[in-house]
Design an enzyme around this catalytic site. Structure first.
Site, PDB file in Angstrom:
ATOM      1  N   HIS A 117      21.530  34.427  38.130  1.00  0.00           N
ATOM      2  CA  HIS A 117      20.169  34.383  38.646  1.00  0.00           C
ATOM      3  C   HIS A 117      20.145  35.172  39.962  1.00  0.00           C
ATOM      4  O   HIS A 117      21.169  35.702  40.389  1.00  0.00           O
ATOM      5  CB  HIS A 117      19.736  32.927  38.843  1.00  0.00           C
ATOM      6  CG  HIS A 117      18.275  32.734  39.068  1.00  0.00           C
ATOM      7  ND1 HIS A 117      17.310  33.492  38.464  1.00  0.00           N
ATOM      8  CD2 HIS A 117      17.599  31.840  39.864  1.00  0.00           C
ATOM      9  CE1 HIS A 117      16.115  33.092  38.849  1.00  0.00           C
ATOM     10  NE2 HIS A 117      16.264  32.095  39.702  1.00  0.00           N
ATOM     11  N   HIS A 165      15.888  26.592  44.201  1.00  0.00           N
ATOM     12  CA  HIS A 165      14.486  26.989  44.190  1.00  0.00           C
ATOM     13  C   HIS A 165      13.622  25.726  44.088  1.00  0.00           C
ATOM     14  O   HIS A 165      14.018  24.725  43.471  1.00  0.00           O
ATOM     15  CB  HIS A 165      14.208  27.939  43.034  1.00  0.00           C
ATOM     16  CG  HIS A 165      14.633  29.354  43.329  1.00  0.00           C
ATOM     17  ND1 HIS A 165      14.865  30.287  42.344  1.00  0.00           N
ATOM     18  CD2 HIS A 165      14.871  29.988  44.521  1.00  0.00           C
ATOM     19  CE1 HIS A 165      15.228  31.433  42.911  1.00  0.00           C
ATOM     20  NE2 HIS A 165      15.239  31.273  44.213  1.00  0.00           N
ATOM     21  N   ASP A 222      17.213  29.467  34.381  1.00  0.00           N
ATOM     22  CA  ASP A 222      17.124  30.449  35.463  1.00  0.00           C
ATOM     23  C   ASP A 222      18.330  31.389  35.449  1.00  0.00           C
ATOM     24  O   ASP A 222      19.146  31.404  36.373  1.00  0.00           O
ATOM     25  CB  ASP A 222      16.995  29.758  36.814  1.00  0.00           C
ATOM     26  CG  ASP A 222      15.637  29.125  36.989  1.00  0.00           C
ATOM     27  OD1 ASP A 222      14.875  29.580  37.854  1.00  0.00           O
ATOM     28  OD2 ASP A 222      15.322  28.187  36.242  1.00  0.00           O
ATOM     29  N   ASP A 252      11.113  24.666  42.401  1.00  0.00           N
ATOM     30  CA  ASP A 252      10.731  24.022  41.141  1.00  0.00           C
ATOM     31  C   ASP A 252      11.873  23.231  40.516  1.00  0.00           C
ATOM     32  O   ASP A 252      11.684  22.570  39.500  1.00  0.00           O
ATOM     33  CB  ASP A 252      10.180  25.047  40.138  1.00  0.00           C
ATOM     34  CG  ASP A 252      11.118  26.207  39.870  1.00  0.00           C
ATOM     35  OD1 ASP A 252      11.990  26.481  40.715  1.00  0.00           O
ATOM     36  OD2 ASP A 252      10.981  26.857  38.817  1.00  0.00           O
ATOM     37  N   HIS A 253      13.047  23.249  41.163  1.00  0.00           N
ATOM     38  CA  HIS A 253      14.194  22.510  40.642  1.00  0.00           C
ATOM     39  C   HIS A 253      14.628  21.359  41.552  1.00  0.00           C
ATOM     40  O   HIS A 253      15.455  20.547  41.139  1.00  0.00           O
ATOM     41  CB  HIS A 253      15.377  23.460  40.428  1.00  0.00           C
ATOM     42  CG  HIS A 253      15.124  24.469  39.357  1.00  0.00           C
ATOM     43  ND1 HIS A 253      15.657  24.371  38.084  1.00  0.00           N
ATOM     44  CD2 HIS A 253      14.361  25.583  39.350  1.00  0.00           C
ATOM     45  CE1 HIS A 253      15.245  25.394  37.358  1.00  0.00           C
ATOM     46  NE2 HIS A 253      14.448  26.139  38.100  1.00  0.00           N
ATOM     47  N   HIS A 306      20.272  25.113  41.038  1.00  0.00           N
ATOM     48  CA  HIS A 306      20.111  25.940  42.229  1.00  0.00           C
ATOM     49  C   HIS A 306      18.991  25.330  43.065  1.00  0.00           C
ATOM     50  O   HIS A 306      18.451  24.279  42.704  1.00  0.00           O
ATOM     51  CB  HIS A 306      19.815  27.400  41.855  1.00  0.00           C
ATOM     52  CG  HIS A 306      18.533  27.611  41.106  1.00  0.00           C
ATOM     53  ND1 HIS A 306      18.287  27.041  39.874  1.00  0.00           N
ATOM     54  CD2 HIS A 306      17.406  28.325  41.420  1.00  0.00           C
ATOM     55  CE1 HIS A 306      17.086  27.405  39.455  1.00  0.00           C
ATOM     56  NE2 HIS A 306      16.527  28.171  40.370  1.00  0.00           N
ATOM     57  N   HIS A 337      11.772  25.511  30.612  1.00  0.00           N
ATOM     58  CA  HIS A 337      11.491  26.311  31.804  1.00  0.00           C
ATOM     59  C   HIS A 337      10.547  27.474  31.487  1.00  0.00           C
ATOM     60  O   HIS A 337      10.818  28.631  31.750  1.00  0.00           O
ATOM     61  CB  HIS A 337      12.803  26.838  32.411  1.00  0.00           C
ATOM     62  CG  HIS A 337      12.636  27.336  33.830  1.00  0.00           C
ATOM     63  ND1 HIS A 337      12.394  28.657  34.114  1.00  0.00           N
ATOM     64  CD2 HIS A 337      12.678  26.688  35.013  1.00  0.00           C
ATOM     65  CE1 HIS A 337      12.295  28.810  35.426  1.00  0.00           C
ATOM     66  NE2 HIS A 337      12.459  27.628  35.997  1.00  0.00           N
TER      67      HIS A 337
END
Length: 303
Positions: A138, A63, A206, A65-66, A61, A265
């Protein structure tokens, strides 16, 4: 065989001892990356692996942090004078998101191919392996991934001799190729036994626990699963923000009957994941607390 490295095991923000989410695999001369958080490049260098063979990058996805490590990685690839195309796979909005990030990496010497996942599940055939994206749960559109490498049946020499198949064709049939010689056609099923067990890797993060995860992770050699929270008192927080606890991941691993599970994670507040592993191993004994640059080589089962 499949080389697997958990490059980054952190969620939300990078820490001095923990980079953000990323997984890298190597198979048959090509490399696949799933997610590209901050620190991905450093982790690859620390592991001693190369950027050059990366030909596919998948995203669970969008976000930060990814995906926040992607512009720098693209620049590094470009500065290495890469010319080969790069395939990006991810949920709807992939090209829009990457185009926005590329404001700081506008000129690259290689083409990018965008593949947006359609529906709840989609399978891709890539570089000798099969990659399946499956929707998870998520607070934004998010997917998990399963990577599978098939293994053909054993070559039956006696059957080949009985059918008078010329020896020069054997190795091609063993690779699954069909051979035509004049009016004669030789097919792999003439000489190969039943398909043998291959290699299976499942990665998901997530998300809340879902049936889709259990289904796609079933019988995996390695299941890498989110463990955002180890503390029991954070179970409600996991539900609220649609993440997963250590014990929930352990239950999924048990129900999916996987060989081994690595947690990843982690919340930034979770500084020592190993302290919470006893409860997980009471549910699923072959569970490990993942950490940056943790790696393994998955091989075909011996017969």
């Amino acid at each position: 065989m499949l080389d697997v490295c958990l490059l980054g095991s952190g969620g939300m923000m990078p820490l001095p001892y923990r980079w953000l989410t990323s997984l890298m695999t190597r198979f048959n001369g090509s490399s696949l990356l799933i997610d590209c958080g901050e620190g991905t490049q450093i982790a690859i260098k620390e592991k001693g692996w190369s950027f050059k063979p990366i030909d596919v990058i998948c995203f669970t996805h969008y976000h930060g942090d990814h995906i926040s490590g992607l512009p720098g990685l693209l620049l590094t690839m470009g500065n290495a004078d890469r010319k080969e195309p790069l395939t990006l796979i991810g949920p709807k909005g992939l090209e829009r998101v990457v185009t926005a990030l590329r404001v700081i990496a506008p000129e690259l010497p290689f083409p990018i191919r965008y593949v947006e996942i359609e529906g709840a599940e989609q399978t891709f055939e890539l570089n000798g392996y099969r990659l399946t994206a499956f929707r998870v749960n998520h607070n934004v559109l998010c997917y998990g991934y399963t990577l599978e490498i098939d293994r053909a049946g054993k070559f039956d020499v006696e059957r080949a001799i009985e059918q008078k198949i010329p020896k020069q064709h054997w190795r091609f049939l063993q690779r699954g190729e069909t051979i035509q010689e004049g009016e004669k056609i030789y097919t792999p099923d003439m000489v190969l036994g039943e398909q043998r067990k291959g290699i299976k890797l499942t990665y998901t993060t997530d998300t809340r626990p879902t049936e889709s995860i259990k289904l796609h992770a079933a019988k995996s050699d390695l299941f890498i699963c989110e463990g955002m929270y180890g503390e029991k008192e954070k179970a409600e927080k996991a539900v609220e923000y649609k993440h997963m606890t250590f014990t929930e991941a352990g239950k999924l691993a048990k129900e999916a009957d996987v060989k081994e599970m690595w947690l990843t994670h982690y919340s930034p507040s979770l500084t020592k994941p190993e302290e919470f592993m006893e409860d997980v191993r009471n549910i699923f004994p072959n569970a490990k607390a993942g950490k940056d640059c943790m790696s393994v080589t998955l091989e075909f089962a011996e017969e």
